[in-house]
Design an enzyme around this catalytic site. Structure first.
Site, PDB file in Angstrom:
ATOM      1  N   TYR A 278     -10.676  58.623  36.056  1.00 10.77           N
ATOM      2  CA  TYR A 278     -10.376  57.381  36.678  1.00 10.77           C
ATOM      3  C   TYR A 278     -11.572  56.451  36.786  1.00 10.77           C
ATOM      4  O   TYR A 278     -11.603  55.288  36.530  1.00 10.77           O
ATOM      5  CB  TYR A 278      -9.569  57.428  37.857  1.00 10.77           C
ATOM      6  CG  TYR A 278      -8.077  57.751  37.718  1.00 10.77           C
ATOM      7  CD1 TYR A 278      -7.408  57.119  36.823  1.00 10.77           C
ATOM      8  CD2 TYR A 278      -7.506  58.995  38.101  1.00 10.77           C
ATOM      9  CE1 TYR A 278      -6.006  57.405  36.712  1.00 10.77           C
ATOM     10  CE2 TYR A 278      -6.415  59.391  37.989  1.00 10.77           C
ATOM     11  CZ  TYR A 278      -5.323  58.546  37.370  1.00 10.77           C
ATOM     12  OH  TYR A 278      -4.257  58.996  37.197  1.00 10.77           O
TER      13      TYR A 278
ATOM     14  N   ILE B  30     -27.785  19.434  28.828  1.00 11.35           N
ATOM     15  CA  ILE B  30     -27.568  20.699  27.476  1.00 11.35           C
ATOM     16  C   ILE B  30     -26.142  20.960  27.439  1.00 11.35           C
ATOM     17  O   ILE B  30     -25.757  20.537  26.505  1.00 11.35           O
ATOM     18  CB  ILE B  30     -28.449  21.945  28.093  1.00 11.35           C
ATOM     19  CG1 ILE B  30     -29.881  21.366  28.157  1.00 11.35           C
ATOM     20  CG2 ILE B  30     -28.386  22.849  26.985  1.00 11.35           C
ATOM     21  CD1 ILE B  30     -30.725  22.735  28.908  1.00 11.35           C
ATOM     22  N   GLY B  31     -25.447  21.405  28.703  1.00 15.91           N
ATOM     23  CA  GLY B  31     -24.261  21.678  28.696  1.00 15.91           C
ATOM     24  C   GLY B  31     -23.316  20.599  28.035  1.00 15.91           C
ATOM     25  O   GLY B  31     -22.600  20.737  27.365  1.00 15.91           O
TER      26      GLY B  31
ATOM     27  N   ILE C  73     -24.391  19.350  24.112  1.00 15.62           N
ATOM     28  CA  ILE C  73     -24.032  20.453  23.187  1.00 15.62           C
ATOM     29  C   ILE C  73     -22.935  20.945  23.609  1.00 15.62           C
ATOM     30  O   ILE C  73     -22.258  21.261  22.353  1.00 15.62           O
ATOM     31  CB  ILE C  73     -25.349  21.600  23.590  1.00 15.62           C
ATOM     32  CG1 ILE C  73     -26.593  20.915  23.657  1.00 15.62           C
ATOM     33  CG2 ILE C  73     -25.047  22.735  22.485  1.00 15.62           C
ATOM     34  CD1 ILE C  73     -27.561  21.348  22.545  1.00 15.62           C
TER      35      ILE C  73
ATOM     36  N   ASP D 117     -36.717  38.793  20.775  1.00 14.19           N
ATOM     37  CA  ASP D 117     -36.294  39.752  19.768  1.00 14.19           C
ATOM     38  C   ASP D 117     -37.119  39.722  18.741  1.00 14.19           C
ATOM     39  O   ASP D 117     -36.746  39.864  17.567  1.00 14.19           O
ATOM     40  CB  ASP D 117     -34.881  39.178  19.446  1.00 14.19           C
ATOM     41  CG  ASP D 117     -33.983  40.298  18.959  1.00 14.19           C
ATOM     42  OD1 ASP D 117     -34.291  41.599  18.924  1.00 14.19           O
ATOM     43  OD2 ASP D 117     -32.925  40.018  18.297  1.00 14.19           O
TER      44      ASP D 117
END
Ligand SMILES: *[C@@H]1O[C@H](CO)[C@@H](O)[C@H](O)[C@H]1NC(C)=O
Ligand SMILES: *[C@@H]1O[C@H](CO)[C@@H](O)[C@H](O)[C@H]1NC(C)=O
Ligand SMILES: *[C@@H]1O[C@H](CO)[C@@H](O)[C@H](O)[C@H]1NC(C)=O
Ligand SMILES: *[C@@H]1O[C@H](CO)[C@@H](O)[C@H](O)[C@H]1NC(C)=O
Ligand SMILES: *[C@@H]1O[C@H](CO)[C@@H](O)[C@H](O)[C@H]1NC(C)=O
Ligand SMILES: *[C@@H]1O[C@H](CO)[C@@H](O)[C@H](O)[C@H]1NC(C)=O
Length: 634
Positions: free
Chosen positions: A129, A277-278, A281, A461
């Site tokens: 569980y 930005i938000g 964009i 990355d």
């Protein structure tokens, strides 16, 4: 919501009496104590205290194979696949990157004592569980609730049994509805997250979150692998699943009044940033998802009539959005989809490079055209600010039918990875000097983003498949999708919201604590150099390593006759054709890059200096070699 409205609502919230009713007690650490029947927290579910017995609610889920597609996630969580794809602005067939935060719309309803969204699950080998609740459902359910709602004792849970799974959701209380809250979002808390951080990522007032979860305002402690209720006026948007640049560091002040002012300034500043930005964009995504969660009630007759205008609207909105983007990103060209179609022979297989990347011909020049299903704002934002020979250049964008197309300069010789772990059949080979040049190029590109952009960026990355080689084997760093700004000076740390990147290249402090600094890239650069010297893929490098990758180097670095041990270490395809003194120097450089403590790693500027000297000496070595009659590989 503009800044003024926000400020006003903030003032309203601040002036509300503290007695405003909390929604639900936060679950705390109870999630793992499966045999406890203590119901003083929301461990069995959020109590039915909503104004309505049923409501639209939202969950978050971190994409994890095998639950990383629209269909697998919607099936696991009993959500509607088309709503799910619309809310996340991706197509029905999309696959999410690992750990990507996915928004999940569910119908939440009151089943007796608790609000829940029902789904079911077939028990797999190894399940308990706790594993089902915490790992498969990522704490969207609890082991206690599973046991409570399935009449199967934990000891008798057998593979193949279908169990019902109550997912943790809630409907707003009368008080919350009065305060303008229309939805509750069950947000998954990740490592290193705290309430102020979540509040700033999501753009949701901190006090409203504290109240909704009945947390202590003085000390709102939360734990990873739990759900936190986020009160929302509007449905959540894709922009909230992406971490914006970190908020400014908290000012230190003794005066309460001053602190308050700073908080308002900070929050308004933060909102300003989110708005820029938000708002810009994600203007379109927001409008789109908001529109789409409204249930479309239409008979089949007028269905078309309803859909057509909205499609048209969508086109208008994307045009509007693209206009906005062009004011942010002035150097970017906006391509029409027709232009890209003709550049790629209608995205024909002939032009396919790999993955979702196509080779296009635009005005006689080659370009790499990448189709991206999902958010591209980060990459556009970063690449638009930087322009450097060693960083791949983004020349334009196009938006069509829910997909983004990014147009990059084309690097003829493709990813470095294909050149370092070659099999003998292909002719791909880089000689010593080419390898040093590539290393110097990558270091120069990283030095640029670390030290010459404001704010500095961390690529996060770096790996051999993200380094592209042009026709002259000069390197360009690509894939800035994960890049983020490193606030503060080098050596200072920001904390990340969740761990992303590529295993094997990631620095220990990032894996362990989510610390982000430019030294993260230095570590990855060390791994990349190691691959280039040994010709081994990163996973092969880790074979036989007990604790730390630098063990690979020990025979060369820590032995007296290190130079003689190079043979077993260097890429066999170099056939000993390299200057041993320089190879030992590079090995030392790798060792310093792989230092465990970030502060012990050199800065990219120092690395560039060392590699420049090594490059000069390598060129001399090459010249002397040719002069003395050796045959140079190429
Ligand atoms: C906890 O369980 C007890 C006994 O089942 C019940 O009387 C009580 O109302 C429950 N409390 C909550 C907060 O659900
Ligand atoms: C949720 O409810 C809406 C409206 O009642 C319905 O259209 C939708 O299919 C439901 N979603 C799920 C996943 O049951
Ligand atoms: C969800 O499951 C519970 C327990 O199995 C059940 O009582 C309830 O009716 C279900 N709710 C819905 C909306 O199907
Ligand atoms: C819960 O799941 C997470 C992620 O899978 C894991 O790291 C953590 O150890 C789990 N917690 C428990 C108590 O099993
Ligand atoms: C456990 O499973 C067995 C076989 O499926 C069943 O006969 C037994 O009744 C179960 N025990 C309980 C306590 O449910
Ligand atoms: C509650 O139900 C009413 C009537 O169905 C609806 O208009 C309202 O939007 C619902 N409120 C919430 C917060 O879901």
């Amino acid at each position: 919501m503009d800044v003024l409205t926000f400020l006003l609502s903030l003032l309203t919230l601040l002036s509300l009496p503290p007695s405003i009713h909390g929604q639900q007690p936060y679950i705390g650490k109870a999630t793992t104590i499966c045999d406890s029947r203590d119901n003083s927290t929301s461990v069995l579910g959020y109590t039915c205290n909503g104004l309505n017995k049923t409501c639209q609610a939202y969950l978050t889920f971190r994409s994890q194979s095998p639950y990383n597609t629209i269909s697998s996630i919607s099936q696991l969580l009993g959500s509607d696949p088309s709503q799910l794809s619309r809310l996340n602005s991706v197509s029905n067939t999309a696959t999410f990157d690992t750990d990507k935060l996915v928004l999940v719309p569910v119908n939440c309803s009151c089943s007796g004592q608790y609000h829940q969204a029902n789904t079911s699950y077939v028990v797999q080998p190894g399940d308990t569980y706790l594993i089902i609740a915490n790992n498969t459902f990522q704490s969207l359910s609890t082991c206690q609730a599973l046991q409570d709602q399935n009449n199967i004792p934990a000891s008798n849970l057998s593979v193949g049994t279908r169990i019902s799974v109550p997912l943790r959701c809630a409907c707003p209380t009368t008080n919350q509805v009065d305060a303008g809250i229309n939805f509750l979002w069950s947000y998954l808390v990740a490592w290193t997250q705290d309430v102020p951080g979540i509040s700033s990522i999501l753009g949701v007032d901190k006090d409203a979150i504290i109240e909704a979860n009945e947390l202590s305002p003085q000390d709102p402690v939360i734990f990873p692998f739990t759900t936190l209720l986020i009160p929302l006026q509007n449905p959540p948007t894709v922009s909230q699943t992406i971490a914006p640049p970190p908020p400014p560091p908290p000012p230190s002040s003794n005066s309460n009044n001053k602190t308050w002012v700073y908080v308002v300034i900070g929050v308004v500043g933060g909102v300003g940033l989110v708005l820029v930005i938000g708002g810009t964009i994600f203007f379109m995504f927001f409008r789109k998802s908001k529109k789409n969660v409204d249930p479309i009630i239409a008979s089949s007759e007028n269905f078309e009539a309803i859909m057509k205008p909205s499609e048209k609207k969508l086109e208008e909105e994307s045009a509007e959005f693209l206009e906005n983007i062009s004011t942010i990103a002035q150097s970017l060209k906006l391509y029409t989809f027709d232009e890209l179609k003709s550049a790629t022979e209608n995205f024909s297989p002939n032009c396919w490079i790999k993955g979702s990347v196509y080779l296009g011909t635009i005005n006689g020049d080659f370009a790499a055209i990448k189709k991206v299903n999902g958010d591209v704002s980060k990459e556009i934002e970063v690449l638009n600010k930087i322009n450097h020979f060693n960083l791949i250049c983004l020349s334009g964008v196009c938006f069509n039918d829910g997909n983004w197309y990014l147009v990059y300069e084309y690097a003829k010789n493709g990813p470095l990875s294909e050149w370092i772990y070659h099999n003998n059949s292909d002719q791909k080979f880089l000689n010593w000097t080419q390898r040093v040049q590539i290393a110097l190029d990558v270091a120069t590109g990283l030095n640029y983003i670390h030290n010459y952009t404001s704010p500095p960026y961390v690529h996060k990355d770096l790996k051999s498949s993200n380094v592209l080689l042009d026709g002259d084997y000069r390197a360009k760093i690509a894939n800035f999708g994960l890049a983020r700004s490193a606030e503060g000076q080098e050596g200072e740390f920001a904390l990340t919201r969740h761990i992303v990147g590529t295993k094997g290249y990631m620095a220990p402090e990032y894996l362990e604590n989510g610390f982000i600094s430019t030294k993260l890239d230095v570590y990855s650069f060390g791994v990349l150099l190691l691959e280039m010297l040994t010709g081994k893929e990163v996973s092969a490098l880790y074979e036989g390593v007990n604790t730390h990758l630098s063990e690979v180097l020990s025979s060369v670095i820590h032995e007296e006759k290190g130079k003689e041990n190079l043979g077993g270490f260097m890429d066999p395809s170099l056939q000993g054709n390299y200057p041993a003194e320089l190879a030992v120097l590079v090995t030392g450089l790798i060792d310093s890059c792989l230092t465990n403590a970030p502060s012990g790693r050199p800065g990219m500027d120092e690395i560039v200096q060392s590699l420049s000297r090594i490059m000069t000496t390598s060129l001399n070595w090459e010249l002397s070699k040719t002069a003395s009659g050796y045959h140079s590989f190429n």
